[in-house]
Design a protein around this motif. Structure first.
Motif, PDB file in Angstrom:
ATOM      1  N   GLY A 161      11.787   7.422 -10.146  1.00 10.27           N
ATOM      2  CA  GLY A 161      10.925   7.803 -11.253  1.00 10.27           C
ATOM      3  C   GLY A 161       9.438   7.674 -10.939  1.00 10.27           C
ATOM      4  N   LYS A 162       9.108   7.031  -9.808  1.00 10.93           N
ATOM      5  CA  LYS A 162       7.708   6.867  -9.445  1.00 10.93           C
ATOM      6  C   LYS A 162       7.157   8.142  -8.827  1.00 10.93           C
ATOM      7  CE  LYS A 162       7.077   2.013  -8.396  1.00 10.93           C
ATOM      8  NZ  LYS A 162       7.433   1.132  -7.317  1.00 10.93           N
ATOM      9  N   ILE A 163       5.860   8.345  -8.997  1.00  9.02           N
ATOM     10  CA  ILE A 163       5.201   9.456  -8.326  1.00  9.02           C
ATOM     11  C   ILE A 163       4.661   8.953  -6.999  1.00  9.02           C
ATOM     12  CG2 ILE A 163       3.299  11.102  -8.464  1.00  9.02           C
ATOM     13  CD1 ILE A 163       3.716  10.953 -11.559  1.00  9.02           C
ATOM     14  N   VAL A 164       5.074   9.606  -5.923  1.00  8.28           N
ATOM     15  CA  VAL A 164       4.772   9.127  -4.581  1.00  8.28           C
ATOM     16  C   VAL A 164       3.999  10.205  -3.833  1.00  8.28           C
ATOM     17  CG1 VAL A 164       5.783   8.124  -2.501  1.00  8.28           C
ATOM     18  CG2 VAL A 164       7.004   7.966  -4.664  1.00  8.28           C
ATOM     19  N   PRO A 165       2.879   9.837  -3.173  1.00  5.15           N
ATOM     20  CA  PRO A 165       2.179  10.821  -2.346  1.00  5.15           C
ATOM     21  C   PRO A 165       3.107  11.400  -1.280  1.00  5.15           C
ATOM     22  CG  PRO A 165       0.885   8.811  -2.591  1.00  5.15           C
ATOM     23  CD  PRO A 165       2.233   8.540  -3.196  1.00  5.15           C
ATOM     24  N   ALA A 166       2.854  12.651  -0.905  1.00  2.88           N
ATOM     25  CA  ALA A 166       3.784  13.379  -0.042  1.00  2.88           C
ATOM     26  C   ALA A 166       4.061  12.675   1.285  1.00  2.88           C
ATOM     27  CB  ALA A 166       3.247  14.769   0.209  1.00  2.88           C
ATOM     28  N   ASN A 167       3.046  12.003   1.841  1.00  2.00           N
ATOM     29  CA  ASN A 167       3.249  11.414   3.167  1.00  2.00           C
ATOM     30  C   ASN A 167       3.622   9.933   3.097  1.00  2.00           C
ATOM     31  OD1 ASN A 167       0.795  10.736   2.117  1.00  2.00           O
ATOM     32  ND2 ASN A 167      -0.305  10.792   4.070  1.00  2.00           N
ATOM     33  N   VAL A 168       4.015   9.451   1.933  1.00  2.00           N
ATOM     34  CA  VAL A 168       4.331   8.032   1.762  1.00  2.00           C
ATOM     35  C   VAL A 168       5.812   7.881   1.411  1.00  2.00           C
ATOM     36  CG1 VAL A 168       3.923   6.017   0.273  1.00  2.00           C
ATOM     37  CG2 VAL A 168       1.994   7.370   1.106  1.00  2.00           C
ATOM     38  N   VAL A 169       6.456   6.865   2.030  1.00  2.00           N
ATOM     39  CA  VAL A 169       7.837   6.554   1.669  1.00  2.00           C
ATOM     40  C   VAL A 169       7.804   5.585   0.501  1.00  2.00           C
ATOM     41  CG1 VAL A 169      10.001   5.536   2.452  1.00  2.00           C
ATOM     42  CG2 VAL A 169       8.605   6.885   4.037  1.00  2.00           C
ATOM     43  N   CYS A 170       8.509   5.940  -0.560  1.00  2.00           N
ATOM     44  CA  CYS A 170       8.487   5.109  -1.768  1.00  2.00           C
ATOM     45  C   CYS A 170       9.026   3.708  -1.466  1.00  2.00           C
ATOM     46  CB  CYS A 170       9.319   5.764  -2.868  1.00  2.00           C
ATOM     47  SG  CYS A 170       9.374   4.766  -4.364  1.00  2.00           S
ATOM     48  N   LEU A 171       8.489   2.725  -2.161  1.00  2.00           N
ATOM     49  CA  LEU A 171       8.911   1.333  -1.978  1.00  2.00           C
ATOM     50  C   LEU A 171      10.403   1.145  -2.207  1.00  2.00           C
ATOM     51  CD1 LEU A 171       6.240  -1.041  -3.538  1.00  2.00           C
ATOM     52  CD2 LEU A 171       7.069  -0.977  -1.192  1.00  2.00           C
ATOM     53  N   CYS A 172      10.947   1.873  -3.174  1.00  2.00           N
ATOM     54  CA  CYS A 172      12.368   1.703  -3.473  1.00  2.00           C
ATOM     55  C   CYS A 172      13.211   2.144  -2.283  1.00  2.00           C
ATOM     56  CB  CYS A 172      12.753   2.463  -4.743  1.00  2.00           C
ATOM     57  SG  CYS A 172      13.008   4.220  -4.506  1.00  2.00           S
ATOM     58  N   VAL A 173      12.759   3.167  -1.568  1.00  2.00           N
ATOM     59  CA  VAL A 173      13.487   3.642  -0.390  1.00  2.00           C
ATOM     60  C   VAL A 173      13.367   2.612   0.729  1.00  2.00           C
ATOM     61  CG1 VAL A 173      13.647   5.479   1.331  1.00  2.00           C
ATOM     62  CG2 VAL A 173      13.105   6.035  -1.046  1.00  2.00           C
ATOM     63  N   GLN A 174      12.162   2.088   0.920  1.00  2.00           N
ATOM     64  CA  GLN A 174      11.952   1.065   1.945  1.00  2.00           C
ATOM     65  C   GLN A 174      12.831  -0.150   1.676  1.00  2.00           C
ATOM     66  OE1 GLN A 174       7.824   0.027   2.527  1.00  2.00           O
ATOM     67  NE2 GLN A 174       7.177   2.140   2.306  1.00  2.00           N
ATOM     68  N   ARG A 175      12.873  -0.559   0.412  1.00  2.00           N
ATOM     69  CA  ARG A 175      13.647  -1.741   0.072  1.00  2.00           C
ATOM     70  C   ARG A 175      15.138  -1.498   0.318  1.00  2.00           C
ATOM     71  NH1 ARG A 175      12.963  -2.639  -5.534  1.00  2.00           N
ATOM     72  NH2 ARG A 175      10.747  -2.518  -5.110  1.00  2.00           N
ATOM     73  N   ARG A 176      15.597  -0.314  -0.100  1.00  2.00           N
ATOM     74  CA  ARG A 176      17.005   0.002   0.091  1.00  2.00           C
ATOM     75  C   ARG A 176      17.367   0.004   1.567  1.00  2.00           C
ATOM     76  NH1 ARG A 176      17.545   4.029  -4.099  1.00  2.00           N
ATOM     77  NH2 ARG A 176      16.671   5.446  -2.597  1.00  2.00           N
ATOM     78  N   LYS A 177      16.491   0.534   2.386  1.00  2.00           N
ATOM     79  CA  LYS A 177      16.754   0.626   3.815  1.00  2.00           C
ATOM     80  C   LYS A 177      16.785  -0.771   4.431  1.00  2.00           C
ATOM     81  CE  LYS A 177      15.305   2.936   8.031  1.00  2.00           C
ATOM     82  NZ  LYS A 177      15.709   1.763   8.802  1.00  2.00           N
TER      83      LYS A 177
END
Ligand SMILES: [Zn+2]
Ligand SMILES: [Zn+2]
Length: 111
Positions: A12-28
């Motif tokens: 649900g967060k708006i993420v700049p195109a060249n940035v990996v969202c924190l939720c994805v980083q955390r999941r990984k």
């Protein structure tokens, strides 16, 4: 030069195109932590061997509930410390029922 539009992540967060969202980083990071380093099969064979040797020792015949010990339980959950899986000081003899109870508690903590 056109600026790439930010995207909306599945969280649900708006993420700049060249940035990996924190939720994805955390999941990984979490799935990396959970994955055992050694190949699953070889690791399990080693575990089975070590565990049955452990349970064969006179001091490890009974679970803390008094039932005959049929498996090795971990004192510190290996979900938190996968590196302590093969460390004997983190083991205690256990029965299936207590082990199932552990697993239920742990998944509740995580969920
Ligand atoms: Zn996200
Ligand atoms: Zn028990």
């Amino acid at each position: 030069m056109p600026i790439k539009a930010p995207r909306v992540c599945s969280c649900g967060k708006i993420v700049p195109a060249n940035v990996v969202c924190l939720c994805v980083q955390r999941r990984k990071a979490e799935s990396d932590k959970r994955r055992p380093a050694a190949s699953q099969r070889g690791y399990d064979h080693e575990w089975q061997k070590a565990a049955s040797a452990y349970l064969a020792e006179p001091a490890n015949q009974y679970c803390e509930c008094g039932a005959p010990a049929t498996l090795v339980r971990h004192i510190v959950s290996i979900r938190q410390r996968p590196d302590l899986r093969m460390v004997r000081t983190n083991w205690k003899p256990g029965c299936r029922r207590c082990n199932a109870r552990d697993t239920t508690t742990q998944s509740k903590e995580i969920g």
